[in-house]
Design an enzyme around this catalytic site. Structure first.
Site, PDB file in Angstrom:
ATOM      1  N   LYS A  38      31.859  38.299  47.795  1.00 21.09           N
ATOM      2  CA  LYS A  38      32.342  39.540  47.168  1.00 21.09           C
ATOM      3  C   LYS A  38      32.399  39.356  45.646  1.00 21.09           C
ATOM      4  O   LYS A  38      32.312  38.212  45.150  1.00 21.09           O
ATOM      5  CB  LYS A  38      33.726  39.884  47.713  1.00 21.09           C
ATOM      6  N   ARG A  72      50.135  42.503  53.467  1.00 22.33           N
ATOM      7  CA  ARG A  72      49.173  43.255  52.677  1.00 22.33           C
ATOM      8  C   ARG A  72      48.375  44.096  53.674  1.00 22.33           C
ATOM      9  O   ARG A  72      48.730  45.228  53.924  1.00 22.33           O
ATOM     10  CB  ARG A  72      48.298  42.302  51.849  1.00 22.33           C
ATOM     11  N   TYR A 101      42.075  38.033  13.978  1.00 19.44           N
ATOM     12  CA  TYR A 101      42.937  39.208  14.128  1.00 19.44           C
ATOM     13  C   TYR A 101      44.390  38.808  14.271  1.00 19.44           C
ATOM     14  O   TYR A 101      44.715  37.871  15.004  1.00 19.44           O
ATOM     15  CB  TYR A 101      42.542  39.999  15.379  1.00 19.44           C
ATOM     16  N   MET A 126      36.519  40.320  20.392  1.00 17.60           N
ATOM     17  CA  MET A 126      35.636  40.901  21.412  1.00 17.60           C
ATOM     18  C   MET A 126      34.402  40.020  21.659  1.00 17.60           C
ATOM     19  O   MET A 126      33.997  39.799  22.798  1.00 17.60           O
ATOM     20  CB  MET A 126      35.196  42.302  20.997  1.00 17.60           C
TER      21      MET A 126
HETATM   22  C1  LIG Z   1      38.500  36.920  49.210  1.00 20.86           C
HETATM   23  C2  LIG Z   1      38.932  36.595  50.587  1.00 20.86           C
HETATM   24  C3  LIG Z   1      38.745  35.307  51.097  1.00 20.86           C
HETATM   25  C4  LIG Z   1      38.238  34.148  50.265  1.00 20.86           C
HETATM   26  O1  LIG Z   1      39.325  33.528  49.662  1.00 20.86           O
HETATM   27  P1  LIG Z   1      39.162  32.180  48.765  1.00 20.86           P
HETATM   28  O2  LIG Z   1      40.549  31.878  48.384  1.00 20.86           O
HETATM   29  O3  LIG Z   1      38.315  32.550  47.618  1.00 20.86           O
HETATM   30  O4  LIG Z   1      38.537  31.172  49.639  1.00 20.86           O
HETATM   31  C5  LIG Z   1      39.075  35.075  52.424  1.00 20.86           C
HETATM   32  N1  LIG Z   1      39.581  36.062  53.194  1.00 20.86           N
HETATM   33  C6  LIG Z   1      39.804  37.303  52.730  1.00 20.86           C
HETATM   34  C7  LIG Z   1      40.385  38.333  53.616  1.00 20.86           C
HETATM   35  C8  LIG Z   1      39.489  37.617  51.409  1.00 20.86           C
HETATM   36  O5  LIG Z   1      39.709  38.845  50.957  1.00 20.86           O
END
Ligand SMILES: *Cc1c(COP(=O)(O)O)cnc(C)c1O
Length: 373
Positions: free
Chosen positions: A35, A131, A267, A315
């Site tokens: 992802k 969550r 800055y 930036m």
């Molecule tokens: C992003 C994610 C992972 C991966 O987690 P890492 O800590 O990067 O290994 C695993 N499970 C779910 C549900 C996630 O959203």
């Protein structure tokens, strides 16, 4: 490349880290989490590299899944948040994706849509993170409703999933494991299901706590951070965990100058040298994804020598202390993080986590593939 800032992506390191997952969890099927553009490393290149050495992938969006299928990936692809609307199940089925089911509404959408029922789903349990996922007492009902659906006349395949909030803290992980164990004990029909419990921290913790305290990681592991070489365990470095950094964010000095004592740099004049100093200006700023909140003192490597950030990040540029790098002139190589400077250290100094640094590297930074050093 015109501007000297580049993110080198080391595919040999990526393979090494994926082999580490195999070594730590030899029985598990590995879902490589790609992802967020493979945590900023480039999803297409990483997926192409890993395809022959993984049992599947995990990501968030239909678009990402479609481009993996377009590459010729035929392995399972898990949609980590499932679908967001009814119509999407059609594409999920056409692309043979595996959605997470974490909410009753997602089951209702399937019940209304009997022609587009996926062959396999991951049923997510909220075992304590609060969550996503079904509360433990809702799980059996959700399971039965899923089982009542038929995918092309066949019963739908369900994998029981959960996510640890603090996998590297043994007692908290144990509480969540207890919830899952109790759930299975009270509903034997859940016992036969495959499971998916672990992210990188849980995979590492499963190995590092020793057998009697191992975190239950289940049958399918979902590893992201450790694949890219970030340490998932607080207080342990990636090198100690035998992980190799995949991304090296590298640039150059584009100017070298004398900063007179008493006059501010950059800055807000946040840094005022108390003596005349030699400083360098680096082509890398917050529009490249380098954290603007990184304070003076954040480590940077110039010409192989560790030095520090000075003043505010702009930036497109940032300033570094060249007091200990007398030989470094315009064009000298600068590593913001990666091979000689662990990303975890930079994250710590900047008050953030390696995940954020990796995923923040913006589109304007070219990725360059390398294979080993
Ligand atoms: C992003 C994610 C992972 C991966 O987690 P890492 O800590 O990067 O290994 C695993 N499970 C779910 C549900 C996630 O959203």
């Amino acid at each position: 490349m015109f501007r000297p800032l580049v993110a080198h992506i080391d595919l040999e390191a990526l393979h090494h880290n994926q082999r580490r997952v195999r070594a730590l969890a030899p029985w598990a099927k590995r879902l490589a989490v790609v992802k967020a553009n493979a945590y900023g490393h480039g999803m297409i290149d990483c997926a192409r590299a890993l395809d022959s050495d993984t049992e599947g992938f995990a990501l968030l969006s239909l678009e990402e899944a479609r481009s993996l299928r377009g590459l010729g990936v035929t392995k399972p692809i898990l949609l980590l948040e499932g679908v967001f609307k009814y119509e999407d199940y059609q594409a999920v089925c056409a692309l043979h994706l595996t959605p997470v089911i974490h909410h009753a509404e997602q089951i209702r959408m399937l019940e209304l849509n009997p022609l587009d029922v996926p062959e396999k789903v991951f049923l997510k349990v909220d075992s304590g993170m609060h969550r996503l996922g079904f509360a433990p007492h809702q799980v059996i009902d959700a399971f039965k409703r899923l089982k009542a659906l038929k995918a092309m006349g066949r019963s739908i395949d369900v994998v029981l999933m959960t996510h640890y909030a603090c996998a590297d803290e043994r007692d908290l992980a144990a509480q969540q494991m207890g919830v899952m164990a109790e759930l299975k004990a009270s509903h034997p029909e859940l016992n036969a299901l495959e499971t998916s419990y672990a992210n990188s921290a849980a995979v590492m913790a499963g190995a590092s706590f020793g057998k009697e305290h191992a975190v239950d990681i289940g049958d399918w592991v979902r590893t992201g951070l450790m694949l890219y070489g970030g340490s998932p365990i607080a207080g342990q470095t990636a090198a100690e965990l035998n992980l190799k950094p995949v991304m090296q964010l590298q640039s150059q000095l584009i100017a070298v100058r004398k900063a007179p004592a008493g006059e501010g740099i950059g800055y807000g004049m946040r840094f005022i040298p108390d003596r005349d100093m030699r400083i360098g200006v680096v082509a890398c700023g917050y529009a490249d994804g380098y954290p603007r909140h990184a304070p003076t003192g954040t480590p940077v490597v110039v010409n192989g020598t560790r030095t520090r950030l000075l003043g505010r990040v702009s930036m497109d540029m940032l300033c570094v202390d060249l007091s200990d790098c007398p030989e470094a002139g315009v064009g000298a190589p600068v590593e913001l993080f990666g091979r000689h400077l662990p990303i975890d250290e930079v994250a710590l100094a900047a008050g953030t986590i390696p995940y954020e640094l990796m995923t923040a590297v913006t589109q304007r930074v070219p990725r360059s593939l390398v294979f080993g050093s």
